[in-house]
Motif scaffolding. Structure first.
Motif, short mmCIF file in Angstrom:
data_model
loop_
_atom_site.label_atom_id
_atom_site.label_comp_id
_atom_site.label_asym_id
_atom_site.label_seq_id
_atom_site.Cartn_x
_atom_site.Cartn_y
_atom_site.Cartn_z
N GLY A 191 0.76 -1.24 0.00
CA GLY A 191 0.00 0.00 0.00
C GLY A 191 0.79 1.29 0.00
O GLY A 191 0.21 2.35 -0.10
N ASP A 192 2.12 1.23 0.09
CA ASP A 192 2.86 2.48 0.23
C ASP A 192 4.07 2.58 -0.68
O ASP A 192 4.84 3.54 -0.58
CB ASP A 192 3.30 2.67 1.69
N ASP A 193 4.25 1.63 -1.57
CA ASP A 193 5.45 1.63 -2.40
C ASP A 193 5.08 1.10 -3.79
O ASP A 193 5.02 -0.11 -4.01
CB ASP A 193 6.53 0.75 -1.76
N MET A 218 -3.06 2.03 -6.15
CA MET A 218 -3.22 3.23 -5.32
C MET A 218 -3.70 4.42 -6.13
O MET A 218 -4.01 5.47 -5.57
CB MET A 218 -1.91 3.54 -4.62
#
Length: 221
Positions: A76-78, A102
């Motif tokens: 979720g973040d990369d 995302m």
């Protein structure tokens, strides 16, 4: 339903929630995350949970990723790690690869990589909540494709005692009632024209967005 094996890469809020639900449904789940704390939180929930670098092909290979029925990239973040992991799972021969996006651009990249399904958790949930807010009889709303939607609608008092032949949604609106969930009588799959609706039954309706909207506006409200 046949027991399946899933590998979920990324044990954040979405990945861990997905893993819990798959376990509840009786399937086997291997969870992978580089964050040891996230792995520890899920080690007693999932079938297996390990800390590993998901962008390392040898690490994924040693964990037997290619033997799973479905691989879910839930990072979720990369975005870079998401894309690299997706490529590796495809290269390793995982039968089905699903990936969380995302953004729309991220999703288009994943589609070009050949993933079987791109998931937009925040966007999809927003769409479902919006439909539920504007339609008090709508319990759930799932977009099956760009053309078709399936919706769960509560039968209002006005339709109590009406048969499907009287309602005739296919001829009038183009949508179909494919199931009726009766609180006291179980689920009727592929109901016939003679089946009767009762107040508070739940209709499972399939059709295009426009067809279902017209059905709601004309019949339910």
């Amino acid at each position: 339903m046949k027991n399946k094996q899933f590998v979920i890469v990324g044990l954040g809020r979405f990945g861990s929630s997905l893993g819990r639900e798959l376990i509840e449904l009786g399937h086997e789940v291997l969870g992978i995350d580089k964050d040891e704390e996230a792995v520890q939180e899920m080690c007693d929930v999932l079938t297996h949970a390990v800390s590993a670098d998901c962008t390392d092909e040898e690490a994924l290979r040693s964990l037997g990723a290619r033997n799973f029925d479905c691989g879910v990239v839930a990072i979720g973040d990369d975005i870079q790690a998401s894309i690299l992991t997706t490529i590796l799972l495809k290269d390793l021969g995982v039968k089905k690869v699903v990936a969380k996006a995302m953004s729309e651009l991220h999703g288009r990249v994943l589609e070009k990589l050949g993933v079987d399904r791109v998931i937009y958790p925040e966007r999809d949930m927003g769409i479902r909540v919006a439909h539920q807010l504007v339609s008090p009889n709508l319990l759930d709303y799932i977009e099956l494709s760009k053309d078709y939607t399936i919706a769960e609608l509560v039968v209002p008092r006005e339709l109590n005692g009406k048969s499907l032949s009287e309602l005739n949604p296919r001829a009038r609106f183009g949508c179909s009632i494919v199931a009726i969930n009766k609180p006291q009588g179980g689920v009727i799959i592929a109901p016939t024209a003679a089946d009767v609706l009762n107040e508070r039954d739940i209709m499972v309706v399939i059709g295009t967005n426009d067809q279902i909207e017209q059905f709601e506006l004309s019949v339910i409200r």
